[in-house]
Design a protein around this motif. Structure first.
Motif, PDB file in Angstrom:
ATOM      1  N   ALA A   1       5.266 -12.630 -13.761  1.00  0.00           N
ATOM      2  CA  ALA A   1       6.164 -11.474 -13.793  1.00  0.00           C
ATOM      3  C   ALA A   1       6.409 -11.028 -15.227  1.00  0.00           C
ATOM      4  O   ALA A   1       6.393  -9.838 -15.544  1.00  0.00           O
ATOM      5  N   LEU A   2       6.625 -11.986 -16.120  1.00  0.00           N
ATOM      6  CA  LEU A   2       6.827 -11.672 -17.535  1.00  0.00           C
ATOM      7  C   LEU A   2       5.608 -10.977 -18.123  1.00  0.00           C
ATOM      8  O   LEU A   2       5.726  -9.942 -18.804  1.00  0.00           O
ATOM      9  N   ASP A   3       4.427 -11.521 -17.855  1.00  0.00           N
ATOM     10  CA  ASP A   3       3.196 -10.946 -18.405  1.00  0.00           C
ATOM     11  C   ASP A   3       2.903  -9.567 -17.838  1.00  0.00           C
ATOM     12  O   ASP A   3       2.244  -8.739 -18.485  1.00  0.00           O
ATOM     13  N   THR A   4       3.382  -9.317 -16.630  1.00  0.00           N
ATOM     14  CA  THR A   4       3.148  -8.021 -15.979  1.00  0.00           C
ATOM     15  C   THR A   4       3.983  -6.906 -16.597  1.00  0.00           C
ATOM     16  O   THR A   4       3.636  -5.738 -16.504  1.00  0.00           O
ATOM     17  N   GLY A   5       5.079  -7.273 -17.239  1.00  0.00           N
ATOM     18  CA  GLY A   5       5.975  -6.266 -17.792  1.00  0.00           C
ATOM     19  C   GLY A   5       7.174  -6.000 -16.918  1.00  0.00           C
ATOM     20  O   GLY A   5       7.834  -4.964 -17.048  1.00  0.00           O
ATOM     21  N   ALA A   6       7.468  -6.952 -16.015  1.00  0.00           N
ATOM     22  CA  ALA A   6       8.661  -6.813 -15.181  1.00  0.00           C
ATOM     23  C   ALA A   6       9.918  -6.881 -16.041  1.00  0.00           C
ATOM     24  O   ALA A   6       9.901  -7.399 -17.162  1.00  0.00           O
TER      25      ALA A   6
ATOM     26  N   ALA B   1       0.817  -1.208   0.000  1.00  0.00           N
ATOM     27  CA  ALA B   1       0.000   0.000   0.000  1.00  0.00           C
ATOM     28  C   ALA B   1       0.856   1.265   0.000  1.00  0.00           C
ATOM     29  O   ALA B   1       0.499   2.273  -0.612  1.00  0.00           O
ATOM     30  N   ALA B   2       2.007   1.212   0.692  1.00  0.00           N
ATOM     31  CA  ALA B   2       2.862   2.398   0.792  1.00  0.00           C
ATOM     32  C   ALA B   2       3.791   2.570  -0.404  1.00  0.00           C
ATOM     33  O   ALA B   2       4.318   3.663  -0.632  1.00  0.00           O
ATOM     34  N   ALA B   3       3.993   1.522  -1.171  1.00  0.00           N
ATOM     35  CA  ALA B   3       4.996   1.550  -2.243  1.00  0.00           C
ATOM     36  C   ALA B   3       4.735   2.595  -3.322  1.00  0.00           C
ATOM     37  O   ALA B   3       5.670   3.312  -3.716  1.00  0.00           O
ATOM     38  N   PRO B   4       3.514   2.735  -3.852  1.00  0.00           N
ATOM     39  CA  PRO B   4       3.310   3.713  -4.929  1.00  0.00           C
ATOM     40  C   PRO B   4       3.684   5.134  -4.535  1.00  0.00           C
ATOM     41  O   PRO B   4       4.310   5.861  -5.320  1.00  0.00           O
ATOM     42  N   ALA B   5       3.334   5.544  -3.321  1.00  0.00           N
ATOM     43  CA  ALA B   5       3.668   6.896  -2.869  1.00  0.00           C
ATOM     44  C   ALA B   5       5.170   7.052  -2.705  1.00  0.00           C
ATOM     45  O   ALA B   5       5.742   8.110  -3.025  1.00  0.00           O
ATOM     46  N   LEU B   6       5.828   6.004  -2.224  1.00  0.00           N
ATOM     47  CA  LEU B   6       7.282   6.052  -2.050  1.00  0.00           C
ATOM     48  C   LEU B   6       7.976   6.190  -3.405  1.00  0.00           C
ATOM     49  O   LEU B   6       8.909   6.991  -3.557  1.00  0.00           O
TER      50      LEU B   6
ATOM     51  N   TYR C   1       4.688   4.050 -14.799  1.00  0.00           N
ATOM     52  CA  TYR C   1       6.064   4.431 -15.149  1.00  0.00           C
ATOM     53  C   TYR C   1       6.616   3.459 -16.204  1.00  0.00           C
ATOM     54  O   TYR C   1       7.249   2.451 -15.866  1.00  0.00           O
ATOM     55  N   PRO C   2       6.357   3.725 -17.470  1.00  0.00           N
ATOM     56  CA  PRO C   2       6.757   2.797 -18.544  1.00  0.00           C
ATOM     57  C   PRO C   2       8.249   2.497 -18.582  1.00  0.00           C
ATOM     58  O   PRO C   2       8.651   1.421 -19.038  1.00  0.00           O
ATOM     59  N   ASP C   3       9.089   3.413 -18.112  1.00  0.00           N
ATOM     60  CA  ASP C   3      10.542   3.225 -18.182  1.00  0.00           C
ATOM     61  C   ASP C   3      11.166   2.794 -16.858  1.00  0.00           C
ATOM     62  O   ASP C   3      12.393   2.733 -16.742  1.00  0.00           O
ATOM     63  N   LEU C   4      10.345   2.480 -15.873  1.00  0.00           N
ATOM     64  CA  LEU C   4      10.862   2.082 -14.563  1.00  0.00           C
ATOM     65  C   LEU C   4      11.341   0.635 -14.600  1.00  0.00           C
ATOM     66  O   LEU C   4      10.653  -0.263 -15.101  1.00  0.00           O
TER      67      LEU C   4
ATOM     68  N   LEU D   1       3.878 -10.071  -0.936  1.00  0.00           N
ATOM     69  CA  LEU D   1       3.944  -9.112   0.158  1.00  0.00           C
ATOM     70  C   LEU D   1       2.884  -9.427   1.208  1.00  0.00           C
ATOM     71  O   LEU D   1       1.844 -10.015   0.897  1.00  0.00           O
ATOM     72  N   ALA D   2       3.141  -9.011   2.435  1.00  0.00           N
ATOM     73  CA  ALA D   2       2.225  -9.329   3.530  1.00  0.00           C
ATOM     74  C   ALA D   2       0.855  -8.706   3.341  1.00  0.00           C
ATOM     75  O   ALA D   2      -0.160  -9.281   3.741  1.00  0.00           O
ATOM     76  N   ASP D   3       0.801  -7.536   2.712  1.00  0.00           N
ATOM     77  CA  ASP D   3      -0.483  -6.839   2.578  1.00  0.00           C
ATOM     78  C   ASP D   3      -0.954  -6.754   1.129  1.00  0.00           C
ATOM     79  O   ASP D   3      -1.827  -5.934   0.815  1.00  0.00           O
ATOM     80  N   GLY D   4      -0.422  -7.581   0.254  1.00  0.00           N
ATOM     81  CA  GLY D   4      -0.888  -7.520  -1.125  1.00  0.00           C
ATOM     82  C   GLY D   4      -0.065  -8.378  -2.062  1.00  0.00           C
ATOM     83  O   GLY D   4       0.929  -9.006  -1.669  1.00  0.00           O
ATOM     84  N   ASP D   5      -0.474  -8.385  -3.314  1.00  0.00           N
ATOM     85  CA  ASP D   5       0.178  -9.160  -4.368  1.00  0.00           C
ATOM     86  C   ASP D   5       1.285  -8.316  -4.988  1.00  0.00           C
ATOM     87  O   ASP D   5       1.021  -7.280  -5.601  1.00  0.00           O
ATOM     88  N   GLY D   6       2.536  -8.763  -4.842  1.00  0.00           N
ATOM     89  CA  GLY D   6       3.658  -7.997  -5.361  1.00  0.00           C
ATOM     90  C   GLY D   6       3.634  -7.858  -6.868  1.00  0.00           C
ATOM     91  O   GLY D   6       4.038  -6.820  -7.408  1.00  0.00           O
ATOM     92  N   ILE D   7       3.152  -8.875  -7.562  1.00  0.00           N
ATOM     93  CA  ILE D   7       3.121  -8.799  -9.025  1.00  0.00           C
ATOM     94  C   ILE D   7       2.015  -7.850  -9.485  1.00  0.00           C
ATOM     95  O   ILE D   7       2.168  -7.135 -10.479  1.00  0.00           O
ATOM     96  N   ALA D   8       0.916  -7.806  -8.766  1.00  0.00           N
ATOM     97  CA  ALA D   8      -0.113  -6.811  -9.070  1.00  0.00           C
ATOM     98  C   ALA D   8       0.439  -5.399  -8.858  1.00  0.00           C
ATOM     99  O   ALA D   8       0.126  -4.468  -9.620  1.00  0.00           O
ATOM    100  N   LEU D   9       1.262  -5.229  -7.822  1.00  0.00           N
ATOM    101  CA  LEU D   9       1.910  -3.933  -7.595  1.00  0.00           C
ATOM    102  C   LEU D   9       2.839  -3.600  -8.754  1.00  0.00           C
ATOM    103  O   LEU D   9       2.869  -2.454  -9.223  1.00  0.00           O
ATOM    104  N   ALA D  10       3.589  -4.595  -9.224  1.00  0.00           N
ATOM    105  CA  ALA D  10       4.476  -4.363 -10.369  1.00  0.00           C
ATOM    106  C   ALA D  10       3.675  -3.927 -11.591  1.00  0.00           C
ATOM    107  O   ALA D  10       4.092  -3.027 -12.333  1.00  0.00           O
ATOM    108  N   ARG D  11       2.528  -4.544 -11.801  1.00  0.00           N
ATOM    109  CA  ARG D  11       1.679  -4.160 -12.937  1.00  0.00           C
ATOM    110  C   ARG D  11       1.222  -2.699 -12.798  1.00  0.00           C
ATOM    111  O   ARG D  11       1.206  -1.952 -13.780  1.00  0.00           O
ATOM    112  N   ARG D  12       0.853  -2.332 -11.592  1.00  0.00           N
ATOM    113  CA  ARG D  12       0.401  -0.949 -11.359  1.00  0.00           C
ATOM    114  C   ARG D  12       1.526   0.049 -11.614  1.00  0.00           C
ATOM    115  O   ARG D  12       1.318   1.084 -12.255  1.00  0.00           O
TER     116      ARG D  12
END
Length: 224
Positions: free
Chosen positions: A93-98, A37-42, A73-76, A57-68
């Motif tokens: 991870a591959l499908d997410t664009g990692a 939850a805190a990652a996007p703002a950081l 941020y297309p170049d991140l 992650l304890a409070d969410g899906d890390g791969i869903a976060l990567a997709r977000r």
């Protein structure tokens, strides 16, 4: 200097990655958090070049976060960390664009390589064992040989839909929906929905994302 943010619920992992980066002058961990939850703002505040994200992650899906983050941020550079090498997590991870996929037990040089790769080729995916995983997926597809419609029905089963709901969703008759489900059971060597889904998960035909945690209350509700 590669500005890096670490998103991992394990404090020791975050500390270890920070120490690891500190030994290499081209990588600098500028921020860390254990919260999805805190990652996007950081990330928005620090504007890193690369983000390392734990897949679970304890409070969410890390791969869903990567997709977000990829959508924002297309170049991140995005490096997905996993507890062990699992084909389904790698392909998610591959499908997410990692940019890269590494396990926690990977050698230090592999983790550093993933960070550096993500920095210079954010949209190009790399992972140790990718070729082997692709080979296993081709063999799996050949073994089960599911049709596009059967794959669609399998996904709806994963999502917890009953046979009448499946029929209505893809606009087929109730009897046709039952036939598709029966064929899936035969191909997967299963005698129940639970067995079919376990086989499909184990072989990578479906992933945990979207897996219903509130299934119908009875077999009758599934089949009615």
């Amino acid at each position: 200097m590669i500005r890096t943010v670490v998103v991992d619920s394990d404090t020791l992992t975050r500390y270890g990655l920070t120490m690891l980066a500190g030994a290499h002058p081209d990588i600098d961990v500028v921020g860390e958090t254990g919260s999805a939850a805190a990652a996007p703002a950081l990330v928005a505040d620090l504007r890193p070049d690369v983000v390392l994200i734990d897949a679970t992650l304890a409070d969410g899906d890390g791969i869903a976060l990567a997709r977000r983050l990829r959508a924002s941020y297309p170049d991140l550079g995005l490096v997905v960390l996993a507890s062990e090498h699992q084909d389904d997590v790698l392909f998610r991870a591959l499908d997410t664009g990692a940019s890269a996929f590494v396990t926690r037990t990977a050698p230090v040089v592999e983790v550093l390589s993933a960070i550096r790769h993500a920095n210079v080729a954010a949209t190009s995916f790399t992972a140790t064992g990718l070729l082997d995983a692709l080979t296993r997926r081709r063999e799996r597809d050949a073994r089960f040989a599911l049709s596009p419609r059967e794959r669609e029905v399998l996904t709806l089963l994963r999502d917890g839909l009953s046979i009448p709901e499946i029929a209505g969703t893809i606009h087929i008759s109730h009897s046709t929906a039952k036939t598709y489900v029966s064929r899936l059971y035969d191909k997967l060597g299963a005698s129940s929905r639970a067995q079919a889904l376990m086989t499909a998960l184990r072989t990578g035909l479906i992933d945990y994302q979207g897996l219903s945690t509130t299934p119908p209350t009875s077999t009758r509700e599934w089949l009615a």
